[in-house]
Design a protein around this motif. Structure first.
Motif, mmCIF file in Angstrom:
data_model
loop_
_atom_site.group_PDB
_atom_site.id
_atom_site.type_symbol
_atom_site.label_atom_id
_atom_site.label_comp_id
_atom_site.label_asym_id
_atom_site.label_seq_id
_atom_site.Cartn_x
_atom_site.Cartn_y
_atom_site.Cartn_z
ATOM 1 N N UNK A 23 0.751 -1.196 0.005
ATOM 2 C CA UNK A 23 0.060 0.067 0.144
ATOM 3 C C UNK A 23 0.896 1.223 -0.156
ATOM 4 N N UNK A 24 2.079 1.124 0.922
ATOM 5 C CA UNK A 24 2.742 2.604 0.799
ATOM 6 C C UNK A 24 3.342 2.533 -0.515
ATOM 7 N N UNK A 25 3.956 1.686 -1.251
ATOM 8 C CA UNK A 25 4.271 1.734 -2.455
ATOM 9 C C UNK A 25 3.276 2.143 -3.509
ATOM 10 N N UNK A 26 2.051 1.694 -3.328
ATOM 11 C CA UNK A 26 1.116 2.381 -4.244
ATOM 12 C C UNK A 26 1.107 3.838 -4.261
ATOM 13 N N UNK A 27 0.972 4.183 -2.741
ATOM 14 C CA UNK A 27 0.861 5.782 -2.461
ATOM 15 C C UNK A 27 2.218 6.441 -3.084
ATOM 16 N N UNK A 34 3.711 1.748 -10.529
ATOM 17 C CA UNK A 34 3.191 0.628 -9.508
ATOM 18 C C UNK A 34 2.546 -0.428 -10.346
ATOM 19 N N UNK A 35 2.130 -0.555 -11.374
ATOM 20 C CA UNK A 35 1.595 -1.762 -12.006
ATOM 21 C C UNK A 35 2.406 -2.523 -12.750
ATOM 22 N N UNK A 36 3.845 -1.907 -13.097
ATOM 23 C CA UNK A 36 4.660 -2.641 -13.700
ATOM 24 C C UNK A 36 5.295 -3.379 -12.588
ATOM 25 N N UNK A 37 5.358 -3.134 -11.319
ATOM 26 C CA UNK A 37 6.009 -3.754 -10.207
ATOM 27 C C UNK A 37 4.698 -4.958 -10.070
ATOM 28 N N UNK A 38 3.452 -4.514 -9.812
ATOM 29 C CA UNK A 38 2.420 -5.558 -9.167
ATOM 30 C C UNK A 38 2.054 -6.364 -10.199
ATOM 31 N N UNK A 39 2.021 -6.152 -11.517
ATOM 32 C CA UNK A 39 1.094 -6.719 -12.200
ATOM 33 C C UNK A 39 1.810 -8.108 -12.874
ATOM 34 N N UNK A 172 9.117 -11.460 -23.976
ATOM 35 C CA UNK A 172 8.634 -10.713 -22.862
ATOM 36 C C UNK A 172 7.275 -11.144 -22.766
ATOM 37 N N UNK A 173 6.658 -11.443 -21.358
ATOM 38 C CA UNK A 173 5.212 -11.867 -21.436
ATOM 39 C C UNK A 173 4.333 -10.576 -21.592
ATOM 40 N N UNK A 174 3.008 -10.765 -22.242
ATOM 41 C CA UNK A 174 2.195 -9.679 -22.404
ATOM 42 C C UNK A 174 1.609 -9.055 -21.006
ATOM 43 N N UNK A 175 1.941 -7.896 -20.747
ATOM 44 C CA UNK A 175 1.269 -7.503 -19.220
ATOM 45 C C UNK A 175 0.456 -6.314 -19.692
ATOM 46 N N UNK A 176 -0.949 -6.631 -19.616
ATOM 47 C CA UNK A 176 -1.855 -5.620 -20.285
ATOM 48 C C UNK A 176 -1.944 -4.241 -19.458
ATOM 49 N N UNK A 177 -1.697 -4.307 -18.018
ATOM 50 C CA UNK A 177 -1.440 -3.071 -17.467
ATOM 51 C C UNK A 177 -0.255 -2.237 -17.947
ATOM 52 N N UNK A 178 0.748 -2.700 -18.508
ATOM 53 C CA UNK A 178 1.892 -1.823 -19.014
ATOM 54 C C UNK A 178 1.338 -1.393 -20.245
ATOM 55 N N UNK A 179 0.637 -2.215 -20.934
ATOM 56 C CA UNK A 179 0.339 -1.770 -22.323
ATOM 57 C C UNK A 179 -0.606 -0.515 -22.101
ATOM 58 N N UNK A 180 -1.540 -0.620 -21.338
ATOM 59 C CA UNK A 180 -2.621 0.281 -21.058
ATOM 60 C C UNK A 180 -1.872 1.763 -20.626
ATOM 61 N N UNK A 181 -0.944 1.399 -19.601
ATOM 62 C CA UNK A 181 -0.430 2.556 -18.818
ATOM 63 C C UNK A 181 0.793 3.281 -19.889
#
Ligand SMILES: Cc1cc2nc3c(=O)[nH]c(=O)nc-3n(C[C@H](O)[C@H](O)[C@H](O)COP(=O)(O)O)c2cc1C
Length: 394
Positions: A23-27, A34-39, A172-181
């Protein structure tokens, strides 16, 4: 201690567990980072499966046993460590915080364990090797043979004690969150995309200030001196069609075994068949990993895959494990199933985002505290005693 250091220590001290750190990282972080790390990749099935496997595995504790100070120490490929948890190789960490890979290596060293430096680190492998403490180097194949030779030669020279070869990244795996961001390894904040990225960056002025003061880093310095077609190689080379594979194939291992004069570890296996191939190719250790659910979506959870791999090769090579470890109890479950040690990727990244090096130290200290308390509750005196009988039979 400077005012900034004191503030970071205070922020770090507030992180009670992995969820707090996340949560602290997300803030702290802009959404794209954030989504690159978490996704995870695709439908994030494997990402969730990793977590579920730890949740669904239960202990078989031995009550009415007094354990005063459980012994967490072990030895990995000849190196004694105080905590059976290594910091995993993670690219892009200098974007998370300017301390980046140096912060991860320092945190690991202060916890009495090993840092595995990534090929895609934000500092050069030589800079990271300056941090005291045992370190391993993780190799991506990138494109040309010359890139691999350059990295392996430099890692040997810089004093890394083991080479970790990642084999689960054919592409590289396809990470939709990275693509959208709009996040990619080749992204750089510049005049052209600043307007597009502004809604992500402006709400995080502290991150933005640190990033600007750090000189807007977003390149992979380990490959900056390597040339492909006469030009400096950029990380996107590894995914460009025709340039070559992003992970080695078994045919590269003859060269690697002959040219790396130390323990060789294969990272990213999930089946006993591949583990046997790794041993045949000269591996001294394997890391059972699905890249934290970031590569092949649909891979099994590593905790589920671990026992069969241990059964297949643990008399010939050391078996380590990662993907989904968030708590001391998770570490103990993997060790009970035969892992010599585990690696953590996102957990130290979250600590880093929240409070730089102090945050990395804190999340590792939390793991240690959680392991000690859990072992006392289980009635287990030493990690060396762990075996499957400490888990509920399923
Ligand atoms: C942001 C990020 C970057 C990563 N970069 C690399 C890398 O450069 N090389 C590599 O072998 N693995 C990389 N990984 C995978 C980790 O080494 C490790 O296998 C994974 O994070 C473990 O899962 P966990 O994050 O759930 O602990 C990365 C993972 C994350 C989260």
């Amino acid at each position: 201690m400077s005012v900034t250091d004191a503030a970071r220590r205070r922020r770090a001290a507030r992180l009670l567990d992995a969820e707090d750190a996340r949560r602290a990282a997300a803030r702290a972080l802009p959404r794209g980072i954030r989504e690159y790390v978490d996704g995870g990749s695709e439908g994030e099935v494997t990402l969730r499966r990793n977590a579920r496997a730890f949740e669904e595995t239960a202990f078989a504790p031995r009550m009415a046993t007094w354990v005063d100070q459980p012994d967490l120490s072990t030895k990995v490929l000849g190196t004694p460590i105080d905590l059976p948890v290594l910091t995993a190789p993670c690219g892009g960490m200098r974007l998370v915080h300017p301390d980046g890979d140096l912060g991860l290596a320092t945190g690991a060293s202060r916890a009495g364990t090993i840092h595995v430096a990534s090929s895609a680190a934000g500092y050069t492998l030589e800079e990271i090797a300056q941090v005291d403490g045992p370190q391993w180097f993780q190799l991506y194949r990138f494109s040309a043979q010359s890139t691999m030779e350059n990295l392996v030669g430099r890692a040997q020279e810089a004093g890394y004690s083991a080479l970790v070869v990642t084999v689960d990244t054919a592409v590289a795996g396809f990470r939709p969150r990275d693509y959208k961001n709009g996040f990619s390894y080749s992204m750089r904040v510049n005049a052209r995309n600043a307007v597009k990225l502004a809604p992500q960056l402006l709400p995080k002025p502290a991150w933005l200030t640190r990033y600007l003061l750090d000189g807007l880093p977003f390149e992979i310095p380990n490959t900056a001196q390597v040339t492909v077609d006469g030009k400096p190689m950029v990380l996107t080379e590894m995914t460009k069609g025709g340039v070559g594979s992003h992970s080695p194939t078994w045919s590269d291992f003859g060269w690697l075994r002959d040219n790396w004069h130390g323990p060789l570890v294969v990272k990213g296996l999930i089946t006993p068949e591949d583990a046997r191939r790794a041993v045949d190719a000269g591996a001294d250790g394997v890391i059972v990993s699905n890249h934290g659910g970031r590569q092949l979506d649909g891979s099994p959870a590593t905790l589920t895959a671990l026992p069969r791999i241990v059964e297949a090769i643990s008399d010939q090579a050391e078996v380590l494990c990662d993907s989904g470890i968030r708590r001391g109890s998770d570490v103990l479950k993997a060790l009970s199933l035969g892992a010599r040690a585990v690696l953590v990727g996102r957990l130290p990244a979250w600590g880093l985002a929240a409070a730089g090096t102090a945050g990395v130290e804190r999340v590792l200290e939390n793991l240690r505290t959680e392991m000690v308390r859990t072992m006392r509750l289980m009635g287990c005196a030493a990690v060396a005693d762990l075996d499957p009988t400490w888990l509920e039979a399923r």
